[in-house]
Design a protein around this motif. Sequence first.
Motif, PDB file in Angstrom:
ATOM      1  N   GLY A 255     -26.313  36.447  32.423  1.00 51.28           N
ATOM      2  CA  GLY A 255     -26.844  35.296  33.124  1.00 51.28           C
ATOM      3  C   GLY A 255     -26.022  34.903  34.335  1.00 51.28           C
ATOM      4  N   ARG A 256     -24.958  35.663  34.692  1.00 55.59           N
ATOM      5  CA  ARG A 256     -24.115  35.318  35.819  1.00 55.59           C
ATOM      6  C   ARG A 256     -24.197  36.403  36.866  1.00 55.59           C
ATOM      7  N   GLY A 257     -24.296  36.038  38.104  1.00 56.89           N
ATOM      8  CA  GLY A 257     -24.353  37.026  39.164  1.00 56.89           C
ATOM      9  C   GLY A 257     -23.064  37.818  39.231  1.00 56.89           C
ATOM     10  N   VAL A 258     -23.139  39.119  39.416  1.00 52.72           N
ATOM     11  CA  VAL A 258     -21.958  39.967  39.522  1.00 52.72           C
ATOM     12  C   VAL A 258     -21.591  40.120  40.988  1.00 52.72           C
ATOM     13  N   VAL A 259     -20.366  39.833  41.303  1.00 50.47           N
ATOM     14  CA  VAL A 259     -19.889  39.961  42.676  1.00 50.47           C
ATOM     15  C   VAL A 259     -18.917  41.128  42.727  1.00 50.47           C
ATOM     16  N   ALA A 260     -19.096  41.994  43.702  1.00 49.57           N
ATOM     17  CA  ALA A 260     -18.179  43.120  43.842  1.00 49.57           C
ATOM     18  C   ALA A 260     -16.775  42.578  44.104  1.00 49.57           C
ATOM     19  N   VAL A 261     -15.814  42.999  43.352  1.00 48.21           N
ATOM     20  CA  VAL A 261     -14.463  42.485  43.474  1.00 48.21           C
ATOM     21  C   VAL A 261     -13.500  43.626  43.759  1.00 48.21           C
ATOM     22  N   SER A 262     -12.439  43.291  44.474  1.00 48.54           N
ATOM     23  CA  SER A 262     -11.453  44.288  44.859  1.00 48.54           C
ATOM     24  C   SER A 262     -10.321  44.278  43.841  1.00 48.54           C
ATOM     25  N   VAL A 263     -10.416  45.201  42.924  1.00 47.30           N
ATOM     26  CA  VAL A 263      -9.406  45.348  41.882  1.00 47.30           C
ATOM     27  C   VAL A 263      -9.161  46.841  41.705  1.00 47.30           C
ATOM     28  N   ASP A 264      -7.926  47.229  41.502  1.00 48.06           N
ATOM     29  CA  ASP A 264      -7.609  48.619  41.202  1.00 48.06           C
ATOM     30  C   ASP A 264      -8.188  48.936  39.823  1.00 48.06           C
ATOM     31  N   ARG A 265      -9.365  49.575  39.805  1.00 46.93           N
ATOM     32  CA  ARG A 265     -10.087  49.766  38.547  1.00 46.93           C
ATOM     33  C   ARG A 265      -9.347  50.694  37.592  1.00 46.93           C
ATOM     34  N   GLU A 266      -8.688  51.709  38.126  1.00 46.88           N
ATOM     35  CA  GLU A 266      -7.958  52.616  37.232  1.00 46.88           C
ATOM     36  C   GLU A 266      -6.819  51.889  36.543  1.00 46.88           C
ATOM     37  N   ALA A 267      -6.106  51.068  37.280  1.00 47.33           N
ATOM     38  CA  ALA A 267      -5.019  50.291  36.686  1.00 47.33           C
ATOM     39  C   ALA A 267      -5.564  49.268  35.695  1.00 47.33           C
ATOM     40  N   LEU A 268      -6.695  48.671  36.041  1.00 44.10           N
ATOM     41  CA  LEU A 268      -7.318  47.703  35.137  1.00 44.10           C
ATOM     42  C   LEU A 268      -7.697  48.355  33.813  1.00 44.10           C
ATOM     43  N   ARG A 269      -8.340  49.527  33.890  1.00 45.26           N
ATOM     44  CA  ARG A 269      -8.765  50.211  32.662  1.00 45.26           C
ATOM     45  C   ARG A 269      -7.566  50.644  31.826  1.00 45.26           C
ATOM     46  N   ASP A 270      -6.546  51.168  32.497  1.00 47.55           N
ATOM     47  CA  ASP A 270      -5.357  51.602  31.761  1.00 47.55           C
ATOM     48  C   ASP A 270      -4.691  50.419  31.053  1.00 47.55           C
ATOM     49  N   THR A 271      -4.591  49.302  31.734  1.00 48.75           N
ATOM     50  CA  THR A 271      -3.970  48.113  31.147  1.00 48.75           C
ATOM     51  C   THR A 271      -4.784  47.605  29.965  1.00 48.75           C
ATOM     52  N   ALA A 272      -6.112  47.551  30.144  1.00 50.34           N
ATOM     53  CA  ALA A 272      -6.981  47.058  29.066  1.00 50.34           C
ATOM     54  C   ALA A 272      -6.898  47.965  27.845  1.00 50.34           C
ATOM     55  N   LYS A 273      -6.873  49.268  28.063  1.00 52.15           N
ATOM     56  CA  LYS A 273      -6.785  50.208  26.943  1.00 52.15           C
ATOM     57  C   LYS A 273      -5.468  50.039  26.191  1.00 52.15           C
ATOM     58  N   TYR A 274      -4.403  49.760  26.930  1.00 47.83           N
ATOM     59  CA  TYR A 274      -3.097  49.578  26.293  1.00 47.83           C
ATOM     60  C   TYR A 274      -3.069  48.279  25.490  1.00 47.83           C
ATOM     61  N   LEU A 275      -3.540  47.189  26.102  1.00 48.69           N
ATOM     62  CA  LEU A 275      -3.442  45.883  25.465  1.00 48.69           C
ATOM     63  C   LEU A 275      -4.397  45.735  24.278  1.00 48.69           C
ATOM     64  N   ARG A 276      -5.555  46.371  24.337  1.00 46.27           N
ATOM     65  CA  ARG A 276      -6.562  46.160  23.300  1.00 46.27           C
ATOM     66  C   ARG A 276      -6.062  46.585  21.926  1.00 46.27           C
ATOM     67  N   ASN A 277      -5.116  47.499  21.898  1.00 49.34           N
ATOM     68  CA  ASN A 277      -4.589  47.966  20.618  1.00 49.34           C
ATOM     69  C   ASN A 277      -3.522  47.021  20.053  1.00 49.34           C
ATOM     70  N   ALA A 278      -3.095  46.041  20.871  1.00 51.53           N
ATOM     71  CA  ALA A 278      -2.027  45.147  20.433  1.00 51.53           C
ATOM     72  C   ALA A 278      -2.489  43.703  20.283  1.00 51.53           C
ATOM     73  N   ARG A 279      -3.368  43.247  21.199  1.00 55.90           N
ATOM     74  CA  ARG A 279      -3.768  41.840  21.190  1.00 55.90           C
ATOM     75  C   ARG A 279      -5.001  41.685  22.083  1.00 55.90           C
ATOM     76  N   PRO A 280      -5.662  40.531  22.035  1.00 53.24           N
ATOM     77  CA  PRO A 280      -6.813  40.311  22.914  1.00 53.24           C
ATOM     78  C   PRO A 280      -6.436  40.523  24.378  1.00 53.24           C
TER      79      PRO A 280
END
Length: 489
Positions: free
Chosen positions: A9-34
């Motif tokens: 229900g929310r409009g998606v806005v293209a954002v400038s984020v290093d996606r590879e770094a974002l994915r790597d960080t999320a994969k690391y953190l998800r195994n430890a905490r939210p």
Amino acid sequence: MSAATTSGGRGVVAVSVDREALRDTAKYLRNARPVDPDEVYEYLPDRPHPAVVRTALREEAFDLGLYEREDGTFVPANDEPVDPPGWSPGSFPDEHVETVEDLLFERYGLDWHEGDSGDALRETIDRLKEDYYRGRPVEYDADAALAYAVYHQPDFYAAVGYVLDRLADRGLLPRTLRVLDVGAGTGGPALGLFDYLPEDALVDYHAIEPSANADVLEEVLADTRPNVHTTIHRETAEAFDPEAVGDVDLVLFGNVLSELDDPAAVASRYLDALAADGSCVMLAPADLNTSTELRRVERALTPPEGDVSVYAPDLRLWPGDAPEDRGWSFEERPDLSTPSFQRKLDDAATRAYDEEPGTYVNTDVRFSWAILRPDGERRHPVVASAERHHRLADSEEHVTDRVNLLAVKLSGDLTDDADANPLFKVGDGSEELEHYLVLTGESSLNRDLREAPYGAVLSVENVLILWNDDEGAYNLVCGKETVVDIVAA
């Protein structure tokens, strides 16, 4: 690729984020905490604002298998299959009714159901119904899209959940699923799907809809919950590349096959995009043209020598055979209560003194459907035996004989006259012409014939085969001595 996109229900806005770094960080953190955007931004180059990180995480959530909680953090999605929710809607939900009425008000004003606008909507519904009945091409402009939503959104909404039950009760509907909704229309099947799924489902939903229906669909999808990520592709089914979105868990053809120039060829392309354990659900109205067109497409996609199976309901009980009858069969479920927009439009119609109301009310839940699977899975892995069962393809040679057979129940009672003998369509996957079980004498031995649900496999013993010249079909006469048992439901 031209697409209008919403996410929960929310409009998606293209954002400038290093996606590879974002994915790597999320994969690391998800195994430890939210995974918390307020923490993640500290690990990323240029330290983007946490709100920007949250938007990017939402865009990546499905591929990362992350579910967004109410507190804005992300946790691993539930990987258990969907449990059947007890789907049996008595009405089209109020929030969906309000969305349709708001669209009608915005376009035509407060009294949209009266005057010229009401007349135009009723005329458009009449034309759409006639075009469907005659098998003519259907064109959708803004007015036709709203007329379609008024007349068809509620029954399509209800129908899709009853079909999904056939997957969920076997553990074959994943909680994390990517969906391709081909010819999504104004969103009746999509709303049914989202309401069917549990709150903890994670959905990547893609609608293929090139017509003005997409404008209505965009409004309908605007308020979907945060973990239902939706994209509308304003392209034809023929032009869109289904493999561009990745492995698909569910392909849905909701009441669109009869509108395609070559539906079998189109459906075959989308089947190729399914994950190995995915499902293709096809829905059609119960009328003769659309119902039999669905069955024709189903049969073209599932030749006996192929890998794709009919999961349900039109099971092939004789390996190596395929049915060749007309294939008109449909399921019936309890009617919905009349939504307010249908009641208003119908009440404002001008009628002759002897004309009954209800022309613009469509609350019958009567639909044809099929589920296909590329992995060969069948809802009931039951097969007939030449030593024990009559094959329906051989009925011509056994007229006036009593036989035993195995068959799928493919209708409710088809008789309109309360004094007539109950009549049920059946098939075993070999039939060349229609076969109907006719109940001439009810007893405790054949009670299962009435009580069996649509799609159940029945064992029928001591049934008399007769030829019905008027209908060009075979009647399988069940007397009091005929034994009917449910083999699989």
